[in-house]
Scaffold this motif. Structure first.
Motif, PDB file in Angstrom:
ATOM      1  N   ASP A 117     -33.493  13.083  30.356  1.00 65.11           N
ATOM      2  CA  ASP A 117     -33.292  14.228  31.229  1.00 65.11           C
ATOM      3  C   ASP A 117     -34.562  15.059  31.223  1.00 65.11           C
ATOM      4  N   PRO A 118     -35.382  14.979  32.260  1.00 68.73           N
ATOM      5  CA  PRO A 118     -36.661  15.686  32.240  1.00 68.73           C
ATOM      6  C   PRO A 118     -36.514  17.205  32.206  1.00 68.73           C
ATOM      7  N   LYS A 119     -35.331  17.725  32.610  1.00 69.65           N
ATOM      8  CA  LYS A 119     -35.143  19.163  32.595  1.00 69.65           C
ATOM      9  C   LYS A 119     -34.710  19.671  31.214  1.00 69.65           C
ATOM     10  N   PHE A 120     -34.376  18.769  30.358  1.00 71.15           N
ATOM     11  CA  PHE A 120     -33.862  19.173  29.050  1.00 71.15           C
ATOM     12  C   PHE A 120     -34.664  18.454  27.980  1.00 71.15           C
ATOM     13  N   ARG A 121     -35.574  19.171  27.355  1.00 75.41           N
ATOM     14  CA  ARG A 121     -36.515  18.534  26.438  1.00 75.41           C
ATOM     15  C   ARG A 121     -35.860  18.295  25.078  1.00 75.41           C
ATOM     16  N   TRP A 122     -34.836  17.451  25.086  1.00 72.09           N
ATOM     17  CA  TRP A 122     -34.093  17.204  23.858  1.00 72.09           C
ATOM     18  C   TRP A 122     -34.971  16.549  22.794  1.00 72.09           C
ATOM     19  N   ASP A 123     -35.994  15.805  23.243  1.00 71.01           N
ATOM     20  CA  ASP A 123     -36.853  15.131  22.283  1.00 71.01           C
ATOM     21  C   ASP A 123     -37.659  16.122  21.454  1.00 71.01           C
ATOM     22  N   THR A 124     -37.957  17.306  21.998  1.00 72.47           N
ATOM     23  CA  THR A 124     -38.702  18.296  21.236  1.00 72.47           C
ATOM     24  C   THR A 124     -37.826  19.438  20.747  1.00 72.47           C
ATOM     25  N   LEU A 125     -36.631  19.578  21.311  1.00 75.15           N
ATOM     26  CA  LEU A 125     -35.754  20.676  20.929  1.00 75.15           C
ATOM     27  C   LEU A 125     -34.527  20.205  20.158  1.00 75.15           C
ATOM     28  N   ASP A 126     -34.517  18.941  19.744  1.00 78.29           N
ATOM     29  CA  ASP A 126     -33.309  18.420  19.111  1.00 78.29           C
ATOM     30  C   ASP A 126     -32.991  19.115  17.796  1.00 78.29           C
ATOM     31  N   ASP A 127     -33.989  19.729  17.164  1.00 79.19           N
ATOM     32  CA  ASP A 127     -33.699  20.455  15.934  1.00 79.19           C
ATOM     33  C   ASP A 127     -32.762  21.632  16.181  1.00 79.19           C
ATOM     34  N   ASN A 128     -32.655  22.075  17.432  1.00 80.14           N
ATOM     35  CA  ASN A 128     -31.786  23.208  17.731  1.00 80.14           C
ATOM     36  C   ASN A 128     -30.319  22.830  17.823  1.00 80.14           C
ATOM     37  N   GLN A 129     -30.023  21.559  17.845  1.00 82.05           N
ATOM     38  CA  GLN A 129     -28.614  21.167  17.876  1.00 82.05           C
ATOM     39  C   GLN A 129     -27.891  21.717  16.647  1.00 82.05           C
ATOM     40  N   PRO A 130     -26.745  22.329  16.843  1.00 85.65           N
ATOM     41  CA  PRO A 130     -25.978  22.740  15.658  1.00 85.65           C
ATOM     42  C   PRO A 130     -25.633  21.544  14.772  1.00 85.65           C
ATOM     43  N   ALA A 131     -25.674  21.776  13.482  1.00 87.42           N
ATOM     44  CA  ALA A 131     -25.477  20.689  12.529  1.00 87.42           C
ATOM     45  C   ALA A 131     -24.114  20.035  12.685  1.00 87.42           C
TER      46      ALA A 131
END
Length: 681
Positions: free
Chosen positions: A356-370
């Motif tokens: 998903d190019p609009k959602f930079r999950w590859d760089t923001l995945d640390d923000n996922q709640p545990a």
């Protein structure tokens, strides 16, 4: 006549001599008892009273029995230690100095007690309350010094901390967390038919109206993943929670019974629930947050680590600060329930990464709640029927996420109600809901990738909503009376195994209907009487709703599916570029330094700006906030809050920011629309 030797006069500034010592020790012990009694009233009692009524505090922080007992011991004993040490240091100074020091202690503690009492029984706040408390403390110290009766009362009251500890351990709702009494729990009886896997997500503090578009359906543009879920499941738009407080709402959902007692949301208090009903046949993978309804014998334990004593002490210290403050706290106690990120919990992000190019999950995945990361990791086919359960505190406050997943910092005590503030709160809520939509999309993608989607019974709902109506913000009785459409009505989606087409069922759904419905879908018979009615059965005839602000005291709510709320009005200045404009005033931005070194790849952005303006700037004045030359928000000037802030602006579009130094500008918007740049400090 024999000569007599006269003893030299006693030096009262020195320590006690050998003949005085036994009486001196008795006197010091009596003084220590008096201080212990006052500390018990000022610290131990109010703190244990609040914590005792908040078992969810310990459950959220995954506190062990030992952690809680150590915390209680610290609360009961530690506050007295500084007074005892200072009193001991005064010993060499002599009797008069020791007495003066002790009287000072008594006066200070009585003044602190007067602050707490005054907040409850008088309209005084701030400096006037401090002055009144100081006078009360001085008068109390004088009475203590002059008369014996106050001293005798305090010495008897020295047993108070022990009484308060006993009440906490044996009589408070939190006692179930510290001293659970067995697991119990009746297992369901498997009937004929398939026993499909169950995937259940309970979101928190999500009003249905936040998801609705102008046409009354799920807003597919803003929340595409919720819309996709609705398109393949049965949506119950007339669904309501039964309470605005999770410790009452969630047990009702999982037991099928209305709240009847103020018990801890713990398996020892609710032994018969969804987990025990399915646990005899199903494998249970449960990620609970502020409940512990799944008994250890039935549940695989969560993989996230214990948070331990440190966080309990830190959060209890914050709570004590709010209890002792001469002003009313604007902080919702549940705002401390911030979901830890995967990185904080030491968990790997779920794989694979969505494309998903609009959602930079590859760089923001640390923000996922545990909890969410752990839940996703467990969504795998299993030869044994499995219940995958997640209670996720999203989009529950504290609001800290943009729709992209980037997080931002905000003052803990930022108001949520009043002119300007309630609109800001709703905007932050909707942004975090956008992030929650991303999490729902990741769940659906994972279910499809693993083959569970078609086979599973998928349930997505929320325990309660929240009101963003001015003067009635929150989830309490006032909000229920004035904005029940925002507090009671919640999203409710049920996708049956093999279901592909979406349906809408307008029946009068109440959350006590959830367990009977799951039992029917999984062909399990629940061996206890429930108040709810399965969606497989005929709809209930009555149209009104039962809602519980207090257990055992139902409130009747009338009305049907709520109408959509108008979206927050977009100011025409937002998105425009600003060129050179004249300087015309000044402002202070509290977090201006955050713009000097922005690193979007780490997942954090300074998306909230707050500060103050000079007193001569009228309330209602519009301020435009620009980042790198583009206006990202327009916010009103308001009367100063408790922290002295007169404005706060929310910048939810992370495209405003660039890596490195970013330029922040504030402009005063004139009545004619003209801009004047403010000098920032």
């Amino acid at each position: 006549m024999a000569e007599r030797t006269l003893a030299p006069p006693r030096d009262h500034t020195a320590g006690p001599d050998r003949r005085e010592r036994p009486q001196w020790w008795r006197s010091e012990l009596a003084r220590l008892a008096e201080v212990t009694a006052l500390v018990g009233l000022v610290v131990t009692q109010p703190l244990l009273d609040v914590l005792g009524r908040s078992p969810d505090f310990f459950l959220f922080h995954r506190a062990s029995r030992g952690d809680v007992l150590l915390l209680v011991a610290l609360i009961a004993l530690a506050p007295t230690v500084p007074f005892a040490l200072l009193g001991a240091l005064a010993v060499p100074a002599g009797r008069l100095i020791r007495a003066a020091v002790h009287t000072t202690f008594v006066g200070l503690l009585l003044a602190a007690l007067a602050v707490q009492v005054g907040r409850h029984v008088t309209p005084l706040r701030g400096v006037p309350l401090l002055v009144a408390a100081g006078v009360a403390g001085a008068a109390g110290a004088a009475a203590h010094r002059r008369w014996r009766a106050p001293r005798r009362v305090l010495r008897v009251a020295a047993a108070g901390p022990l009484v308060f500890v006993g009440l906490f351990l044996f009589a408070s709702p939190a006692s179930a967390v510290v001293l659970p009494r067995g697991e119990g729990g009746a297992a369901g009886i498997a009937g004929a038919g398939a026993h499909p896997p169950v995937v259940m997500i309970v979101l928190d503090e999500l009003p249905l109206v936040s998801l609705l578009g102008p046409d009354g359906r799920i807003d597919a543009e803003r929340y595409p993943n919720f819309a996709a879920l609705a398109a393949g499941s049965t949506w119950y738009p007339n669904a309501t929670g039964v309470s605005g407080w999770t410790p009452y709402a969630l047990p009702a959902m999982l037991t099928g019974r209305y709240p009847e007692q103020g018990a801890a949301p713990h398996y020892s208090q609710y032994p018969d629930n969804l987990f025990t009903a399915l646990g005899g046949l199903y494998r249970i993978k449960a990620e609970e947050s502020i409940t512990r309804l799944c008994p250890p014998s039935r549940c695989e334990q969560a993989t996230t680590p214990e948070q331990g004593l440190g966080v309990l002490v830190r959060e209890s210290g914050k709570l004590m600060g709010r209890i002792a403050a001469p002003v009313d706290s604007r902080v919702d106690p549940e705002d401390s329930y911030r979901e830890r990120t995967a990185a904080e919990a030491g968990l790997d992000a779920a794989e694979p990464v969505p494309d998903d190019p609009k959602f930079r999950w590859d760089t923001l995945d640390d923000n996922q709640p545990a909890r969410f990361t752990s839940f996703l990791a467990g969504l795998r086919p299993d030869p044994r029927p499995t219940l995958h359960f997640l209670h996720l505190l999203m989009p529950h406050s504290p609001w800290a996420y943009l729709p992209s997943g980037a997080h931002y910092a905000a003052p803990e005590d930022l108001p949520n109600d009043g002119t300007g503030w309630v609109d800001l709160a709703r905007a932050r809520h909707l942004a975090q809901l956008g992030y929650t939509d991303r999490l729902i999309g990741e769940t659906l993608r994972t279910l499809r990738a693993t083959g569970l989607y078609d086979k599973a019974l998928v349930v997505v709902t929320a325990d309660h909503g929240v009101s963003f109506r001015r003067d009635w913000q929150g989830r309490g009785m006032d909000a229920i009376e004035h904005a029940a459409n925002e507090v009671a009505w919640v999203p409710m989606f049920v996708k049956e195994p093999g279901q592909r087409a979406g349906r809408v069922d307008d029946r009068n759904w109440e959350h006590v209907d959830l367990l009977p419905t799951i039992a029917d879908e999984t062909h399990m018979r629940v061996p206890w009487q429930m108040d709810g009615r399965s969606a497989k059965a005929a709809p209930r005839e009555r149209a009104d709703k039962r809602f519980y602000d207090r257990p055992g005291q139902p409130v009747t709510i009338t009305g049907g599916v709520p109408a959509p709320l108008p979206p927050p009005a977009a100011d025409p200045l937002v998105g425009t570029r600003v060129g050179n404009v004249p300087v015309g005033g000044s402002a202070t931005v509290a977090n201006r330094d955050a713009f000097d070194a922005v690193d979007p790849a780490r997942g954090g952005l300074p998306a909230l700006v707050w500060g103050t303006v000079p007193d001569d700037v009228p309330d209602g004045t519009r301020l435009a906030v620009a980042v790198n030359g583009t206006v990202g928000a327009v916010a009103p000037v308001v009367p100063p809050d408790a922290g002295g802030r007169r404005f706060a602006a929310f910048l939810p579009d992370d495209r405003l920011f660039a890596a490195g130094a970013n330029r922040l500008d504030l402009y005063r918007v004139g009545d004619d629309g003209a801009l004047r740049r403010l000098t920032l400090s």
